[in-house]
Design an enzyme around this catalytic site. Sequence first.
Site, PDB file in Angstrom:
ATOM      1  N   GLU A 299     -15.042   6.360  47.251  1.00 61.21           N
ATOM      2  CA  GLU A 299     -15.343   6.871  45.905  1.00 61.21           C
ATOM      3  C   GLU A 299     -14.089   7.033  45.064  1.00 61.21           C
ATOM      4  O   GLU A 299     -14.140   6.885  43.847  1.00 61.21           O
ATOM      5  CB  GLU A 299     -16.073   8.215  46.006  1.00 61.21           C
TER       6      GLU A 299
ATOM      7  N   HIS B 207      -6.880   7.250  51.165  1.00 60.49           N
ATOM      8  CA  HIS B 207      -6.856   8.559  51.820  1.00 60.49           C
ATOM      9  C   HIS B 207      -7.555   8.440  53.165  1.00 60.49           C
ATOM     10  O   HIS B 207      -8.528   7.704  53.313  1.00 60.49           O
ATOM     11  CB  HIS B 207      -7.537   9.629  50.961  1.00 60.49           C
TER      12      HIS B 207
END
Length: 126
Positions: free
Chosen positions: A105, A110
């Site tokens: 998203e 990450h």
Amino acid sequence: MGYDYDSDNIFARILRGEIPNDTVLETEHSLAFNDIGPQAPVHVLVLPRGAYVTWDDFVAKASADEILDFARTIHAVIEKLGLDPANGGGGYRLIMNSGDDGGQEVGHLHAHILGGGPIGRLVSGS
Ligand code: AMP
């Protein structure tokens, strides 16, 4: 989500200090903070500070120092939170969502560290 880096993505803004975060650990090249919508008792995100969209983008373009720092920061968070199963912890799951099929998203690389209890099935239907 596009694959050109958008410098206004939410994690870029966190890295610039424009949005607060609940920091777990920081190093020269990486930042770790608690996820705002935890999916497990422990849910930490680890980011390289550099502008990389996916794991592939990162491995292709980042310096050896950045890659080593990212890997070691993930490990340091796992140790700091007592999750390492080889060191008395209960274990954890490490996830990097990439692209649309991966469910990414936010377009800044990450890693999710999930732990603190059984995490459940590897993949659940949506
Ligand atoms: P992904 O679907 O892999 O891109 O994961 C994005 C993650 O970022 C989700 O788990 C969100 O809960 C988390 N997130 C979004 N905004 C914030 C924020 N401001 N602080 C901390 N975590 C966030």
